[in-house]
Design a protein around this motif. Structure first.
Motif, PDB file in Angstrom:
ATOM      1  N   VAL A   1       0.849  -1.198   0.000  1.00 37.63           N
ATOM      2  CA  VAL A   1       0.000   0.000   0.000  1.00 37.63           C
ATOM      3  C   VAL A   1       0.883   1.246   0.000  1.00 37.63           C
ATOM      4  N   LYS A   2       0.694   2.108  -1.007  1.00 40.30           N
ATOM      5  CA  LYS A   2       1.417   3.370  -1.093  1.00 40.30           C
ATOM      6  C   LYS A   2       0.393   4.506  -1.128  1.00 40.30           C
ATOM      7  N   GLN A   3       0.545   5.466  -0.226  1.00 44.37           N
ATOM      8  CA  GLN A   3      -0.396   6.579  -0.216  1.00 44.37           C
ATOM      9  C   GLN A   3      -0.051   7.585  -1.306  1.00 44.37           C
ATOM     10  N   LEU A   4      -1.072   7.976  -2.075  1.00 43.84           N
ATOM     11  CA  LEU A   4      -0.888   8.929  -3.164  1.00 43.84           C
ATOM     12  C   LEU A   4      -1.169  10.354  -2.710  1.00 43.84           C
ATOM     13  N   HIS A   5      -2.167  10.537  -1.844  1.00 43.38           N
ATOM     14  CA  HIS A   5      -2.398  11.857  -1.267  1.00 43.38           C
ATOM     15  C   HIS A   5      -3.196  11.712   0.019  1.00 43.38           C
ATOM     16  N   TYR A   6      -3.141  12.769   0.837  1.00 43.99           N
ATOM     17  CA  TYR A   6      -3.910  12.853   2.084  1.00 43.99           C
ATOM     18  C   TYR A   6      -4.195  14.333   2.262  1.00 43.99           C
ATOM     19  N   ARG A   7      -5.467  14.723   2.095  1.00 46.23           N
ATOM     20  CA  ARG A   7      -5.767  16.140   2.040  1.00 46.23           C
ATOM     21  C   ARG A   7      -7.159  16.426   2.604  1.00 46.23           C
ATOM     22  N   ARG A   8      -7.420  17.695   2.840  1.00 47.98           N
ATOM     23  CA  ARG A   8      -8.738  18.133   3.282  1.00 47.98           C
ATOM     24  C   ARG A   8      -9.363  19.032   2.226  1.00 47.98           C
ATOM     25  N   TYR A   9     -10.662  19.232   2.382  1.00 51.62           N
ATOM     26  CA  TYR A   9     -11.403  20.091   1.457  1.00 51.62           C
ATOM     27  C   TYR A   9     -12.090  21.185   2.265  1.00 51.62           C
ATOM     28  N   GLU A  10     -12.514  22.234   1.587  1.00 51.16           N
ATOM     29  CA  GLU A  10     -13.004  23.414   2.279  1.00 51.16           C
ATOM     30  C   GLU A  10     -14.524  23.549   2.259  1.00 51.16           C
ATOM     31  N   ALA A  11     -15.248  22.464   1.978  1.00 55.80           N
ATOM     32  CA  ALA A  11     -16.705  22.507   2.105  1.00 55.80           C
ATOM     33  C   ALA A  11     -17.046  22.904   3.541  1.00 55.80           C
ATOM     34  N   ASN A  12     -17.906  23.935   3.707  1.00 55.23           N
ATOM     35  CA  ASN A  12     -18.073  24.527   5.045  1.00 55.23           C
ATOM     36  C   ASN A  12     -19.490  24.410   5.600  1.00 55.23           C
ATOM     37  N   VAL A  13     -20.278  23.451   5.104  1.00 59.79           N
ATOM     38  CA  VAL A  13     -21.655  23.319   5.592  1.00 59.79           C
ATOM     39  C   VAL A  13     -21.738  22.511   6.877  1.00 59.79           C
ATOM     40  N   SER A  14     -20.619  22.009   7.338  1.00 55.45           N
ATOM     41  CA  SER A  14     -20.556  21.232   8.580  1.00 55.45           C
ATOM     42  C   SER A  14     -19.558  21.889   9.528  1.00 55.45           C
ATOM     43  N   ASP A  15     -19.538  21.411  10.782  1.00 55.49           N
ATOM     44  CA  ASP A  15     -18.516  21.912  11.702  1.00 55.49           C
ATOM     45  C   ASP A  15     -17.200  21.141  11.548  1.00 55.49           C
ATOM     46  N   HIS A  16     -17.192  20.146  10.643  1.00 51.81           N
ATOM     47  CA  HIS A  16     -15.974  19.414  10.284  1.00 51.81           C
ATOM     48  C   HIS A  16     -15.650  19.699   8.820  1.00 51.81           C
ATOM     49  N   ARG A  17     -14.361  19.626   8.475  1.00 46.83           N
ATOM     50  CA  ARG A  17     -13.961  19.667   7.083  1.00 46.83           C
ATOM     51  C   ARG A  17     -13.762  18.230   6.589  1.00 46.83           C
ATOM     52  N   PRO A  18     -14.182  17.952   5.347  1.00 42.85           N
ATOM     53  CA  PRO A  18     -13.971  16.597   4.809  1.00 42.85           C
ATOM     54  C   PRO A  18     -12.505  16.350   4.470  1.00 42.85           C
ATOM     55  N   VAL A  19     -12.125  15.069   4.465  1.00 38.86           N
ATOM     56  CA  VAL A  19     -10.768  14.683   4.080  1.00 38.86           C
ATOM     57  C   VAL A  19     -10.854  13.510   3.102  1.00 38.86           C
ATOM     58  N   SER A  20      -9.800  13.329   2.336  1.00 43.40           N
ATOM     59  CA  SER A  20      -9.706  12.154   1.463  1.00 43.40           C
ATOM     60  C   SER A  20      -8.274  11.641   1.486  1.00 43.40           C
ATOM     61  N   ALA A  21      -8.150  10.349   1.195  1.00 42.07           N
ATOM     62  CA  ALA A  21      -6.832   9.724   1.055  1.00 42.07           C
ATOM     63  C   ALA A  21      -6.902   8.774  -0.123  1.00 42.07           C
ATOM     64  N   ALA A  22      -5.869   8.805  -0.958  1.00 40.19           N
ATOM     65  CA  ALA A  22      -5.811   7.921  -2.119  1.00 40.19           C
ATOM     66  C   ALA A  22      -4.607   6.995  -1.983  1.00 40.19           C
ATOM     67  N   PHE A  23      -4.772   5.789  -2.505  1.00 44.53           N
ATOM     68  CA  PHE A  23      -3.736   4.772  -2.339  1.00 44.53           C
ATOM     69  C   PHE A  23      -3.544   3.985  -3.632  1.00 44.53           C
ATOM     70  N   ALA A  24      -2.300   3.593  -3.856  1.00 43.29           N
ATOM     71  CA  ALA A  24      -1.989   2.580  -4.868  1.00 43.29           C
ATOM     72  C   ALA A  24      -1.829   1.265  -4.121  1.00 43.29           C
ATOM     73  N   MET A  25      -2.725   0.333  -4.375  1.00 48.84           N
ATOM     74  CA  MET A  25      -2.781  -0.920  -3.615  1.00 48.84           C
ATOM     75  C   MET A  25      -2.417  -2.093  -4.524  1.00 48.84           C
ATOM     76  N   THR A  26      -1.480  -2.897  -4.077  1.00 45.12           N
ATOM     77  CA  THR A  26      -1.055  -4.068  -4.838  1.00 45.12           C
ATOM     78  C   THR A  26      -1.846  -5.291  -4.389  1.00 45.12           C
ATOM     79  N   VAL A  27      -2.493  -5.956  -5.318  1.00 45.03           N
ATOM     80  CA  VAL A  27      -3.256  -7.173  -5.007  1.00 45.03           C
ATOM     81  C   VAL A  27      -2.613  -8.349  -5.733  1.00 45.03           C
ATOM     82  N   LYS A  28      -2.842  -9.538  -5.200  1.00 47.10           N
ATOM     83  CA  LYS A  28      -2.165 -10.727  -5.737  1.00 47.10           C
ATOM     84  C   LYS A  28      -3.181 -11.725  -6.269  1.00 47.10           C
TER      85      LYS A  28
END
Length: 804
Positions: free
Chosen positions: A738-765
């Motif tokens: 598993v290799k992480q490609l990104h880990y970031r937040r977004y600025e959607a402000n309709v909640s008291d939390h900000r959303p986040v996303s993480a992307a991965f390159a995953m090797t399967v066998k």
């Protein structure tokens, strides 16, 4: 004189509601009066703060880490032999098994005729009418061929293991029930309930190197009567009685009396279990030595404790370890592992070389019923070229286990050779996590960050993700959650307003589902929804590329409740899994306990979800078992090769609010990392269940808590400290997969939390079964040479302990 005892310290009190009334008066309690009952613990909702947790974390109370334990049973044989759990006495030497129940004796050869005994005996035929066998042991120097039996009436009988022929007797040598018989070097010891101990040692005049039951005159030694635990450990007789304790109230510990029965005239040494422990340690149930830890003894206790004793210091108790939430009923040192059996039928093998201890193996040995006894058969080393461990359970069955855990050795070696029998490919995974604070998808308006949030997240990976997992929390507001809780707890029996709330909740999930489907369909690639599930505010929706859909199997999704002691889903997780190729993938979307200081409660939520039994249906197919790890069958979260965990984990930053905001404004986020509760737990708490997980660098600002539709951190009266509550973590058996490609937040402000996303390159066998079988045969050959060395070390240990 009366004593004034404040119910709470004034400085810790908070005003009720919005009033500023003074604190209530203290309560006056006279000497001898009963104290008021303890206050019930209050679990805050997700927008509440709470006071500090009572008490600090005692490192001795951290349960051993079981996150990488193998659940594969190390089975040698499972003979169908009825062994009454409380009435039966058992001896094992190689393939020969002697079972004594009351006045009946049965001897089996488990290598040949498991169901039919090779001989059956009765104490009536041995000249002892109606005598009941209460203790068994092999005679010293007999290599497992001669047995001494003690009876309820105080008799001792010697008989041949192969034929049942009586070769010696000593009638009435004890005045009461013979409770134990032990062998040590060339001596034999028998103990009765009155505290009379007989020591049989060969004399020079007898010309024999072993004691004779008929002709050897025993030496009498006295110990305290009616001892509930008696065990010969390291040449000393250890005893303990439930009613004898040291301390008072919740911190009582048992007293242990230790006797040197081989030294005439010696007196007992009375010691207690680590007097300075702040926890109640239950009665002693079992004891053992460990081959890899020379000079130490281990005692098992009710309450889930194991005490450690330095033999060179007296002996003296040097430590107490909490290993289970239930009693330790049986304990045995096997090679480099400490085996313990409990009330749930599970046998755990512990690596005790570091603290906290690590569970290397844990398997259901006796169908969920208590494991009454575990013992090693040292004779199996020479008779079978194995190190056999025997357990007897409340299910009245006897099981034989491989003490050297050869099946795990082979499995671990095969993992190292995966490239010899597998092909690999890489797929992209996108995980999006957001506590929406009951916001509707229609609220994503007015601001470009709101309008483009979902599309920005979906297009953040190139090439497009093969698997997309949306994990949302708090899809319904606080009031709706309370009403939904009533619906859940009352079983939906009431109609009217509660029915309307339930429909409203369902509508919230459907709105977000439809919006996510619409956004994903707008992508160039085609996707299919493979999972959707909700749990009182939690919502998971997963997509897979149409080109990958056919490669998925064992698709399943379920929920784990952690609110109100596991009865309610306001806190908990949604767990989804599938197998792609021959790799098993698991996704957890969770919402953990809230509150600035509820770290331990959050840790407990994590542990409960990761170690929950039977989360998914199990699988016995060979092809599917190759996809799972740790000897698992896919029924538990950690059976899966790769696990992604996202959600509102609620871990906070332990620093003043103004200092946190100042660091954020200056861009010095690294200064906050050392104060982040999750990072601290992963680094310093060796018992933390997420310690085996990984997380990408936190290069974005804390995601909680904002004023809605604002970039300002909480300006309400509570002024909460900003925190990285929203996280994405992962765990892989092979970190390179598993290799992480990104880990970031977004600025959607309709909640008291900000959303986040993480992307991965995953090797399967994908495993080629013919090549796998070939490699397995090679590894099994290598194991045979390793086995010879391990057996030689084990034999040396049992010779040193005077057991063979």
């Amino acid at each position: 004189m009366n004593i004034a005892i404040p119910i709470d310290s004034i400085s810790d009190r908070k005003p009720l509601g919005s009033s500023r009334l003074p604190p209530p008066p203290t309560r006056t309690i006279a000497p001898g009066d009963r104290l008021p009952p303890a206050r019930r613990t209050h679990t805050p909702s997700s927008d509440e703060e709470s006071g500090a947790e009572e008490g600090g974390d005692d490192p001795r109370m951290l349960l051993p880490d079981a996150s990488r334990a193998s659940r594969r049973p190390p089975t040698l044989r499972t003979p169908k032999m009825h062994v009454p759990a409380y009435a039966a006495q058992v001896l094992v030497a190689g393939t020969r098994v002697l079972v004594a129940t009351h006045h009946h004796l049965r001897c089996f050869d488990v290598a040949r005729h498991v169901d039919v005994p090779i001989w059956v005996g009765d104490t009536k035929e041995m000249g002892v009418r109606d005598a009941r066998v209460t203790a068994l042991e092999f005679r010293a120097g007999s290599a497992g061929s001669v047995v001494w039996a003690g009876t309820k009436e105080g008799h001792l009988i010697e008989l041949a293991m192969d034929s049942g022929e009586v070769t010696g007797t000593k009638f009435g040598v004890h005045a009461g029930v013979v409770t134990h018989i032990f062998r040590h070097r060339t001596a034999m010891i028998s103990v009765d309930e009155s505290g009379k101990v007989l020591v049989f040692e060969p004399t020079t005049a007898s010309g024999s190197e072993v004691p004779s039951l008929t002709y050897t005159a025993p030496r009498v030694y006295r110990i305290a009567e009616k001892q509930e635990f008696v065990k010969l450990i390291g040449g000393l007789l250890w005893t303990s009685l439930r009613s004898e304790t040291n301390g008072s109230g919740p911190t009582t510990v048992p007293i242990v009396r230790i006797y040197d029965v081989f030294t005439p005239g010696s007196i007992s040494r009375t010691v207690s279990v680590l007097p300075n422990t702040t926890h109640h340690v239950g009665a002693v149930t079992s004891g053992t030595l460990l081959q890899s830890r020379a000079g130490f003894a281990y005692l098992g206790h009710e309450g889930g404790f194991i005490s450690i004793w330095n033999l060179a210091a007296g002996p003296e108790c040097t430590d107490v370890v909490k290993v289970s939430s239930s009693d330790v009923l049986s304990l045995e040192g096997v090679g480099t592992r400490l085996w313990a059996g409990g009330r749930t039928g599970v046998i755990c093998a512990y690596d005790v070389s570091s603290r906290p201890w690590v569970v290397t193996n844990a398997w259901n040995a006796h169908s969920g019923l208590p494991v009454m006894r575990i013992f090693v058969d040292p004779w199996s080393i020479e008779k079978e070229e194995k190190l056999s461990v025997v357990s007897v359970g409340r299910d009245e069955q006897m099981k034989f286990w491989d003490g050297l855990l050869g099946i795990d050795w082979i499995g671990n070696e095969l993992l190292k050779r995966e490239r010899e029998f597998s092909t690999f490919r890489t797929i992209n995974v996108l995980v999006v996590s957001w506590n929406v604070d009951a916001a509707k998808p229609e609220a994503l308006t007015d601001d470009s960050a709101n309008l483009t949030f979902l599309n920005d997240a979906l297009t953040s990976v190139s090439p497009a993700p093969d698997i997309i997992s949306f994990g949302f929390q708090e899809l319904i507001d606080l009031e709706s959650r309370k009403m939904a809780a009533k619906t859940v707890l009352l079983g939906g029996k009431k109609k009217g307003e509660e029915g309307k709330i339930s429909e409203k909740v369902t509508s919230s999930y459907k709105r977000w589902h439809d919006r996510l489907v619409r956004e994903v369909r707008a992508l160039a690639e085609g996707y299919t929804v493979i999972h959707t599930e909700s749990l009182v505010g939690l919502f998971t929706c997963m997509f897979v590329k149409n080109s990958e859909r056919a490669t998925l199997k064992n698709v399943a999704i379920t929920t784990i409740k952690r609110g109100m002691g596991g009865r309610y889903g306001n806190k908990g997780g949604i767990v989804a899994r599938f197998v792609i190729g021959d790799s098993s993938i698991c996704f957890i979307n969770c919402h953990l306990a809230a509150g600035q200081h509820h770290v331990r409660q959050r840790n407990a939520d994590v542990a409960a979800m990761l170690e929950e039994k039977s989360v998914f249906p199990s699988s016995d197919a060979i092809e599917e078992s190759l996809a799972y790890v740790g000897g698992g069958d896919g029924s538990m979260v950690l059976d899966h090769e790769i696990v992604f965990l996202n959600g509102d984990l609620n871990y906070r930053i332990d620093q003043r609010r103004d200092a946190v905001i100042s660091s954020i404004q200056s861009g010095d986020l690294e200064a906050l990392h050392i104060h982040d509760q999750l990072l601290k737990e992963m680094k310093h708490n060796r018992g933390f269940r997420l310690r085996s997980f990984h997380e990408g660098p936190l290069t974005f600002s804390p995601t909680y808590k904002y004023d809605r539709r604002s970039n300002e951190f909480d300006t309400s009266e509570k002024k909460r400290v900003p925190a990285w509550c929203d996280r994405v973590l992962w765990r892989s058996t092979n970190p390179e997969r598993v290799k992480q490609l990104h880990y970031r937040r977004y600025e959607a402000n309709v909640s008291d939390h900000r959303p986040v996303s993480a992307a991965f390159a995953m090797t399967v066998k994908s495993v080629r079964l013919d090549a796998w079988a070939k490699e397995k045969a090679i590894v099994e050959e290598d194991w045979l040479s390793t086995l010879v060395e391990l057996l030689a070390d084990a034999r040396e240990f049992y010779v040193e302990q005077a057991l063979i």
